[in-house]
Scaffold this motif. Structure first.
Motif, PDB file in Angstrom:
ATOM      1  N   ARG A 177      -9.206 -11.538   2.215  1.00 29.04           N
ATOM      2  CA  ARG A 177      -8.902 -10.237   3.223  1.00 29.04           C
ATOM      3  C   ARG A 177      -9.815  -8.976   2.469  1.00 29.04           C
ATOM      4  O   ARG A 177      -9.137  -8.065   2.220  1.00 29.04           O
ATOM      5  CB  ARG A 177      -7.644  -9.882   3.229  1.00 29.04           C
ATOM      6  CG  ARG A 177      -6.847 -10.832   4.193  1.00 29.04           C
ATOM      7  CD  ARG A 177      -5.418 -10.110   4.590  1.00 29.04           C
ATOM      8  NE  ARG A 177      -4.580 -10.238   3.346  1.00 29.04           N
ATOM      9  CZ  ARG A 177      -3.841 -11.115   3.054  1.00 29.04           C
ATOM     10  NH1 ARG A 177      -3.881 -12.192   3.685  1.00 29.04           N
ATOM     11  NH2 ARG A 177      -3.100 -10.726   2.033  1.00 29.04           N
ATOM     12  N   PRO A 178     -11.056  -9.107   2.489  1.00 26.09           N
ATOM     13  CA  PRO A 178     -11.766  -7.717   2.184  1.00 26.09           C
ATOM     14  C   PRO A 178     -11.573  -6.479   3.032  1.00 26.09           C
ATOM     15  O   PRO A 178     -11.189  -6.778   3.945  1.00 26.09           O
ATOM     16  CB  PRO A 178     -13.220  -8.225   2.382  1.00 26.09           C
ATOM     17  CG  PRO A 178     -13.177  -9.408   3.296  1.00 26.09           C
ATOM     18  CD  PRO A 178     -11.927  -9.949   3.087  1.00 26.09           C
ATOM     19  N   GLY A 179     -11.323  -5.577   2.359  1.00 26.75           N
ATOM     20  CA  GLY A 179     -11.091  -4.549   3.068  1.00 26.75           C
ATOM     21  C   GLY A 179     -10.782  -3.072   2.310  1.00 26.75           C
ATOM     22  O   GLY A 179     -10.716  -3.090   1.006  1.00 26.75           O
TER      23      GLY A 179
ATOM     24  N   GLU B 109       0.551  -1.244   0.127  1.00 26.72           N
ATOM     25  CA  GLU B 109      -0.025  -0.062   0.301  1.00 26.72           C
ATOM     26  C   GLU B 109       0.913   1.413  -0.034  1.00 26.72           C
ATOM     27  O   GLU B 109       2.111   1.243   0.634  1.00 26.72           O
ATOM     28  CB  GLU B 109      -0.810   0.025   1.378  1.00 26.72           C
ATOM     29  CG  GLU B 109      -1.862  -0.918   1.322  1.00 26.72           C
ATOM     30  CD  GLU B 109      -2.969  -0.797   2.348  1.00 26.72           C
ATOM     31  OE1 GLU B 109      -3.808   0.125   2.518  1.00 26.72           O
ATOM     32  OE2 GLU B 109      -2.540  -1.519   3.428  1.00 26.72           O
TER      33      GLU B 109
ATOM     34  N   GLU C 275     -14.805   4.432   6.181  1.00 26.49           N
ATOM     35  CA  GLU C 275     -13.446   4.201   7.068  1.00 26.49           C
ATOM     36  C   GLU C 275     -13.010   5.717   7.563  1.00 26.49           C
ATOM     37  O   GLU C 275     -12.521   5.896   8.368  1.00 26.49           O
ATOM     38  CB  GLU C 275     -12.533   3.120   6.326  1.00 26.49           C
ATOM     39  CG  GLU C 275     -11.450   2.905   7.053  1.00 26.49           C
ATOM     40  CD  GLU C 275     -11.686   1.231   7.468  1.00 26.49           C
ATOM     41  OE1 GLU C 275     -11.699   0.484   6.578  1.00 26.49           O
ATOM     42  OE2 GLU C 275     -11.724   1.139   8.782  1.00 26.49           O
TER      43      GLU C 275
ATOM     44  N   ALA D 289      -9.763  -1.668   7.734  1.00 23.22           N
ATOM     45  CA  ALA D 289      -9.991  -2.763   7.339  1.00 23.22           C
ATOM     46  C   ALA D 289      -9.108  -3.553   6.670  1.00 23.22           C
ATOM     47  O   ALA D 289      -7.851  -2.864   6.321  1.00 23.22           O
ATOM     48  CB  ALA D 289     -11.190  -2.566   6.087  1.00 23.22           C
ATOM     49  N   GLY D 290      -9.158  -4.782   6.126  1.00 22.44           N
ATOM     50  CA  GLY D 290      -7.962  -5.621   5.540  1.00 22.44           C
ATOM     51  C   GLY D 290      -7.188  -6.640   6.653  1.00 22.44           C
ATOM     52  O   GLY D 290      -6.783  -7.388   6.055  1.00 22.44           O
TER      53      GLY D 290
ATOM     54  N   TYR E 130      -8.011  -0.467   0.849  1.00 19.43           N
ATOM     55  CA  TYR E 130      -6.556  -0.638   0.611  1.00 19.43           C
ATOM     56  C   TYR E 130      -6.114   0.601  -0.099  1.00 19.43           C
ATOM     57  O   TYR E 130      -6.527   0.890  -1.006  1.00 19.43           O
ATOM     58  CB  TYR E 130      -5.992  -1.953  -0.134  1.00 19.43           C
ATOM     59  CG  TYR E 130      -6.235  -3.252   0.655  1.00 19.43           C
ATOM     60  CD1 TYR E 130      -5.431  -3.666   1.461  1.00 19.43           C
ATOM     61  CD2 TYR E 130      -7.497  -3.792   0.210  1.00 19.43           C
ATOM     62  CE1 TYR E 130      -5.703  -4.794   2.256  1.00 19.43           C
ATOM     63  CE2 TYR E 130      -7.671  -4.980   1.066  1.00 19.43           C
ATOM     64  CZ  TYR E 130      -6.641  -5.609   1.807  1.00 19.43           C
ATOM     65  OH  TYR E 130      -7.016  -6.445   2.593  1.00 19.43           O
TER      66      TYR E 130
ATOM     67  N   ARG F 149       0.477   4.667   1.803  1.00 19.19           N
ATOM     68  CA  ARG F 149      -0.771   5.219   2.602  1.00 19.19           C
ATOM     69  C   ARG F 149      -0.585   6.724   2.788  1.00 19.19           C
ATOM     70  O   ARG F 149       0.719   7.167   3.296  1.00 19.19           O
ATOM     71  CB  ARG F 149      -0.455   4.512   3.872  1.00 19.19           C
ATOM     72  CG  ARG F 149      -1.240   3.225   3.845  1.00 19.19           C
ATOM     73  CD  ARG F 149      -1.249   2.568   5.206  1.00 19.19           C
ATOM     74  NE  ARG F 149      -2.297   1.761   5.324  1.00 19.19           N
ATOM     75  CZ  ARG F 149      -2.804   1.120   6.582  1.00 19.19           C
ATOM     76  NH1 ARG F 149      -2.358   1.624   7.828  1.00 19.19           N
ATOM     77  NH2 ARG F 149      -3.623   0.164   6.524  1.00 19.19           N
TER      78      ARG F 149
ATOM     79  N   SER G 155      -5.094  -8.190   8.757  1.00 23.42           N
ATOM     80  CA  SER G 155      -3.337  -8.722   8.471  1.00 23.42           C
ATOM     81  C   SER G 155      -3.170  -8.511   7.038  1.00 23.42           C
ATOM     82  O   SER G 155      -3.592  -7.883   6.149  1.00 23.42           O
ATOM     83  CB  SER G 155      -3.342 -10.027   8.856  1.00 23.42           C
ATOM     84  OG  SER G 155      -4.252 -10.893   8.215  1.00 23.42           O
ATOM     85  N   GLY G 156      -1.790  -8.864   6.605  1.00 20.66           N
ATOM     86  CA  GLY G 156      -1.307  -8.908   5.540  1.00 20.66           C
ATOM     87  C   GLY G 156      -0.382  -7.786   5.027  1.00 20.66           C
ATOM     88  O   GLY G 156      -0.019  -7.174   6.140  1.00 20.66           O
ATOM     89  N   PRO G 157       0.331  -7.629   3.897  1.00 18.66           N
ATOM     90  CA  PRO G 157       1.418  -6.522   4.032  1.00 18.66           C
ATOM     91  C   PRO G 157       0.467  -5.269   4.112  1.00 18.66           C
ATOM     92  O   PRO G 157      -0.372  -4.935   3.233  1.00 18.66           O
ATOM     93  CB  PRO G 157       1.882  -6.934   2.344  1.00 18.66           C
ATOM     94  CG  PRO G 157       0.854  -7.670   1.674  1.00 18.66           C
ATOM     95  CD  PRO G 157       0.056  -8.487   2.768  1.00 18.66           C
ATOM     96  N   ARG G 158       0.979  -4.489   4.684  1.00 20.88           N
ATOM     97  CA  ARG G 158       0.516  -3.223   5.117  1.00 20.88           C
ATOM     98  C   ARG G 158       0.894  -1.958   4.495  1.00 20.88           C
ATOM     99  O   ARG G 158       1.071  -1.626   3.487  1.00 20.88           O
ATOM    100  CB  ARG G 158      -0.068  -3.117   6.558  1.00 20.88           C
ATOM    101  CG  ARG G 158      -0.882  -4.035   7.027  1.00 20.88           C
ATOM    102  CD  ARG G 158      -2.256  -4.164   6.446  1.00 20.88           C
ATOM    103  NE  ARG G 158      -3.171  -3.159   6.515  1.00 20.88           N
ATOM    104  CZ  ARG G 158      -4.134  -2.744   5.844  1.00 20.88           C
ATOM    105  NH1 ARG G 158      -4.598  -3.529   5.125  1.00 20.88           N
ATOM    106  NH2 ARG G 158      -4.795  -1.769   6.222  1.00 20.88           N
ATOM    107  N   VAL G 159       1.624  -1.284   5.480  1.00 14.93           N
ATOM    108  CA  VAL G 159       2.010   0.187   5.024  1.00 14.93           C
ATOM    109  C   VAL G 159       3.259   0.165   4.003  1.00 14.93           C
ATOM    110  O   VAL G 159       4.127  -0.576   4.164  1.00 14.93           O
ATOM    111  CB  VAL G 159       2.570   0.940   6.551  1.00 14.93           C
ATOM    112  CG1 VAL G 159       3.037   2.192   6.096  1.00 14.93           C
ATOM    113  CG2 VAL G 159       1.693   0.805   7.476  1.00 14.93           C
ATOM    114  N   GLY G 160       2.986   0.975   2.993  1.00 16.73           N
ATOM    115  CA  GLY G 160       3.924   1.121   1.972  1.00 16.73           C
ATOM    116  C   GLY G 160       5.202   1.685   2.629  1.00 16.73           C
ATOM    117  O   GLY G 160       5.217   2.540   3.483  1.00 16.73           O
TER     118      GLY G 160
END
Lengths: 454, 293
Positions: free
Chosen positions: A252-254, A6, A97, B250-251, A256, A8, B253-258
Motif C-alpha cells: 500500500r504505497p502512500g 496514524e 497531497e 494515498a494509502g 502516512y 493525523r 485501505s488499511g488502518p487509517r485514522v489514529g
C-alpha cells in the motif's frame, strides 16, 4: 497506542469532500489560527510560539523553523517568504497531497509565518509538473484574497501580505533554496554561494525566509493549540507528526502521517502493508533518494526520527521511504539513482557535473559487464571527492546513496564486474514485459530514457 | 577473462597494449613512432594546409559571435498577439521585478505555439523588454520547455526509482508502441503525441504512472497506454478511472485514522466531532447509496 496507527494532524480532514474550498475549510475550523495570530498575538509572540514548538523543517535539512525565522533582520524593508513546493526528490510526494487536498491549511500557515517573520511578499514556488495542484492553489489564493486574508490589509490589522503562486518548469535543482531564488528572479536555476544566507540577502537581495510546504502546514496547528501541545507529539528532538511517503515494493504505497519516533518496521510492514509476497526487504532509502540506504536488518528496528536516522549513518530528509525487496539489483538501483542526479545537475560546480557524469558511465559499464576492478574503486572514490566540495548538496545527494550502496553491497558490484547485470530490471520473469516482442530493443530505449527530449 | 583474477595470474600483464598495464615507451620507440618528413607521400595521404580545413572553420565560426548580439526587440516592430501580450504583462505585474516573469512568459508562449519557438520568444522578449537570448537561456535550462517543435499531446512516463521498481520501463515501452515511436522524446508520425521518459514526477504512490497533458494517471497496467492514446486521438477524456485527481488520500485501505486523544481533543477538531455526531443521527445521501449497494 495501537500497533500501527496514524496520528493525523495535517491530514485530519484530508478526505473531506471539497476541502480545497475556503467554505469547507472554514467550516472545519480553518482560519481560526490566523485570527488568533493577528488579533490576539504580537508578531514576537507568534515567533516565540513557533520557536518553542521545536518544529523542524520538513524539506530535508531538519533545521529549526523558529530559529530560521528569527534570523531575518527587523526593520521596514521589503521582506520575502518563499514556500518551497518544488518537491522533486524521488520518493517524495507528501507536498503534492497536502497542496491538492488542503491548500488553505498551507495558505493559513504562510500568512501566520509571514507575520512571525515580518514578511510582506510571499511566493509559493511549485514545480511545473504539478499543474493540477497549481490550479488548485491559484483558486485557493484567490478565495483567500476575496476573504480579506491576503492583501494590503490582512484582517483589518493594517499588515500587508501578498501571495503569488509561481510555477517552475521542471528542474530538481530549483528545490535547493538559493537556486529557487534565482529561478524565482527569472534566471536559470543555479545555486548561489552561501553566505550570505537567504535570511540576510535572498530574493531580490532582500531578507527571505524559505520553508517547505509541510513545515508551513504545521504552523496553524501550533498557533491554535500551542507549542506545549505540539511537543506532546513525537520525540524530544523531533516533535510533531511527519507525513511519510512510502513507496516502492510495498503493498500500500502512500502518504502516512505518523508521530516521529515510530518504529520503521511499523511504518513499512504495518501501515504500508509490507512487501508483496512477504519478500525480504533488501534495503530502503529512509529519506528520499538522496539518503544513504539502510539494509533491512539494520534499519527496520530503528525509530523513525531525525536523530535515530542520523545516528545510523543516514538521514530522515524529506521523510520519503523507498523500499526495495530482495529481487532488486543494487547495481541497477545505483545506476538509476546516479542517472537522476546526472540529469539534474545544473553544471555549475565541476565535482558535481563531472562526478555524476562519470559515475553514470562507470555504473553503465558495470551493468554491461565491461568494467574493471579499478572502476569500482573509482566509483567509491568519486563519491568521497564530491561530498562537501560544491555550492549545493545535489552532488552530495548522489554521492551519499551510491557510496552507501558500494559500501554495503560490495560483493554484488564485484559480481557485476565479472558478469554484468543481465536485464535492465533484474527481476527474473516478474516483469510483465519479460516475454514481450522486441523486449531487447526496448531495453535500449530504457537506457535512453534520460536523454529523451534533450 | 575475469578481471578479478589475482594479480599474478593476469595474462594481460605481458600484453603491453593493455591500457592499465602498458609500460612507458622508451625514448627510442617514441622517436621511431614520429612521422619523418616524406612519410605523407609514402602513406599516400594528402593533408591539406590547416587554414583550408572547413571543419575547423565551422568550429571557429560557431565560437565567434556574429556581429552585434540581438538587441531588445522593439515592440513597434514585432507583431505580438494581443492575448499573449496581455498575459505576459499580467504576469510581470505580479512580481517586484519584471524578469521574474520570464518563466510565466515562456509558459504563455508554449501554450500558444505548442513550443518555445524563436518567433514566440522574440515576441515575449519584446513585451518584457529583455533580449531574446536571455529568454532562450532560461528556456533551455528547464525540462518542461520545448525548444524544438513537439507533438500536440505530451506523455511523460516517470522512470525514476519507485516507478522503475514497479515496471516503468515496460510502461514507457507500451506508450512508445502505442505511439509508434522508436525512441523516447520522438513525436508520432501524425504529429499527435510525443512520449518521453521523465524524472520523478512526485507520484510514487500511483507507480507506475504517467503525466498525460499535465495531468497524472496511475497506477497504469498493461493495455492502459494503448487505451489512453486511442482515447486521446479520438478527442475523448483519457483514462477517467485512473485520474490522480479523484483518488482519496494515498494509502487507500488499511488502518487509517489514529485514535490518539490528543488529536481528537484538538481545538480544531471539536467542530468535526459535533458535525460527525450530527451526521450519525442523519445518514447522508452518500451513505444511503452505499447501503443500497
Amino acid at each position: 497506542m495501537a500497533a500501527a496507527a496514524e496520528t493525523r494532524m495535517l491530514f485530519r480532514n484530508i478526505d473531506e469532500p471539497r476541502l480545497a474550498s475556503i467554505r469547507t475549510y472554514k467550516r472545519l475550523g480553518g482560519y481560526r489560527a490566523v485570527q488568533k495570530a493577528f488579533k490576539e498575538m504580537a508578531p514576537e509572540q507568534v515567533l516565540k510560539e513557533l520557536d518553542d514548538s521545536g518544529l523542524r523543517g520538513r524539506g530535508g535539512a531538519g533545521f529549526s523553523m523558529g530559529k530560521k525565522a528569527s534570523f531575518l533582520p527587523r526593520g521596514d524593508m521589503d521582506k520575502y517568504l518563499c514556500c518551497n513546493a518544488d518537491e522533486s526528490e524521488p520518493g517524495a510526494f507528501k507536498d503534492r497531497e497536502l497542496m491538492q487536498k488542503n491548500p488553505h491549511q498551507l495558505i493559513e500557515g504562510i500568512i501566520i509565518a509571514a507575520r512571525a517573520a515580518g514578511a510582506n511578499r510571499c511566493f509559493i514556488f511549485i514545480r511545473g509538473e504539478y499543474d493540477l495542484q497549481g490550479d488548485i492553489l491559484d483558486k485557493a489564493v484567490e478565495e483567500a484574497y476575496d476573504a480579506g486574508l491576503l492583501g494590503s490589509d490582512v484582517l483589518g490589522s493594517g499588515e500587508q501580505v501578498e501571495l503569488v503562486v509561481h510555477r517552475g518548469a521542471g528542474a530538481y535543482i530549483c528545490g535547493e533554496e538559493t537556486a529557487l531564488l534565482d529561478s524565482l528572479e527569472g534566471k536559470r536555476g543555479n545555486p548561489r554561494l552561501k553566505p550570505p544566507f537567504p535570511a540576510v540577502q535572498g530574493l531580490y537581495g532582500g531578507p527571505t525566509l524559505i520553508n517547505n510546504v509541510e513545515t508551513l502546514s504545521n504552523v496553524p496547528h501550533i498557533i491554535s493549540s500551542g507549542a506545549e501541545w505540539f511537543k506532546s507529539f513525537g520525540t524530544e528532538e523531533s516533535p510533531g507528526t511527519k507525513v511519510v511517503s512510502v513507496s516502492g515494493d510495498v503493498r500500500r504505497p502512500g502518504n502516512y502521517e505518523v508521530e516521529l519516533g515510530i518504529q520503521t518496521r511499523k511504518l513499512i510492514n504495518g501501515l504500508a502493508g509490507g512487501t508483496v509476497g512477504r519478500r525480504k526487504v533488501k534495503c530502503f532509502f529512509p529519506g528520499g533518494s538522496s539518503s544513504p540506504v539502510l539494509t533491512g536488518e539494520e534499519g527496520l528496528d530503528l525509530p523513525y526520527s531525525f536523530e535515530a536516522m542520523a545516528e545510523a549513518g543516514s538521514m530522515l530528509g524529506s521523510g520519503s521511504i523507498i523500499v526495495c525487496d530482495e529481487r532488486t539489483s543494487i547495481v541497477q538501483l545505483a545506476l538509476r539513482t546516479a542517472r537522476f542526479y546526472h540529469h539534474e545537475s545544473c553544471g555549475k560546480c565541476t565535482p558535481c557535473r563531472e562526478g555524476t557524469n562519470w559515475t553514470v558511465k562507470m555504473l553503465e559499464r558495470m551493468v554491461r559487464g565491461e568494467a574493471t576492478p579499478i572502476d569500482l574503486d573509482t566509483v567509491a572514490s568519486v563519491q568521497t571527492n564530491i561530498i562537501g566540495h560544491c555550492l549545493c548538496v545535489l552532488g552530495d545527494s548522489m554521492a551519499a546513496p551510491v557510496g552507501s550502496m558500494v559500501e554495503k553491497f560490495r560483493p554484488e558490484f564485484e559480481q557485476a564486474l565479472e558478469r554484468g547485470v543481465p536485464s535492465l530490471n533484474d527481476r527474473g520473469g516478474a516483469g510483465r514485459g519479460a516475454q514481450r516482442k522486441g523486449r531487447e530493443a526496448r531495453e535500449e530505449a530504457g537506457h535512453l530514457s534520460m536523454a529523451g527530449g534533450r | 577473462m575475469s578481471p578479478l583474477l589475482p594479480k599474478g595470474d593476469r595474462p594481460w600483464q605481458d600484453d603491453p597494449g593493455h591500457i592499465h598495464d602498458a609500460p612507458e615507451p622508451s625514448d627510442e620507440a617514441l622517436k621511431e613512432a614520429e612521422f619523418a618528413p616524406g612519410d605523407q607521400e609514402e602513406l599516400g595521404v594528402q593533408v591539406p594546409p590547416l587554414d583550408s580545413i572547413t571543419a575547423l572553420q565551422a568550429i571557429d565560426e560557431s565560437r565567434e559571435p556574429h556581429g552585434e548580439p540581438a538587441p531588445v526587440p522593439d515592440l513597434s516592430e514585432v507583431k505580438v498577439p494581443r492575448p499573449l501580450a496581455s498575459e505576459i504583462r499580467r504576469a510581470m505585474k505580479r512580481y517586484p521585478q519584471k524578469r521574474s516573469a520570464s518563466i510565466p512568459a515562456l509558459w504563455a508562449v508554449q501554450r500558444r505555439y505548442g513550443w518555445c519557438s524563436p518567433e514566440g520568444i522574440e515576441q515575449a522578449a519584446a513585451v518584457m523588454g529583455v533580449t531574446p537570448a536571455y529568454l532562450q537561456s532560461v528556456a533551455t535550462f528547464y525540462d518542461l520547455f520545448h525548444t524544438e517543435p513537439t507533438g500536440r499531446h505530451e506523455v511523460l512516463v516517470c522512470t525514476n526509482i519507485s516507478c522503475w521498481l514497479r515496471g516503468a520501463d515496460d510502461l514507457l515501452a507500451d506508450f512508445m508502441d502505442a505511439a509508434g515511436t522508436d525512441h523516447p522524446g520522438e513525436t508520432s508520425e501524425d504529429g499527435e503525441v510525443m512520449v518521453r521518459g521523465f524524472e520523478c514526477l512526485g507520484a510514487c504512490d500511483i507507480a507506475p504512472m504517467a503525466s498525460i497533458d499535465e495531468r497524472y494517471y496511475g497506477p497504469l497496467t498493461e493495455g492502459d497506454a494503448e487505451a489512453a492514446l486511442e482515447q486521446m486521438r479520438a478527442g475523448k477524456e483519457v483514462l477517467r478511472e485512473k485520474r490522480l485527481a479523484d483518488r482519496g488520500a494515498a494509502g487507500g485501505s488499511g488502518p487509517r485514522v489514529g485514535t490518539d486523544p490528543r488529536v481528537t481533543r484538538h481545538e480544531l477538531n471539536k467542530v468535526t466531532a459535533k458535525r460527525k455526531a450530527k451526521a450519525k443521527a442523519k445518514p447522508s445521501p452518500d451513505a444511503k447509496r452505499k447501503k443500497r449497494r
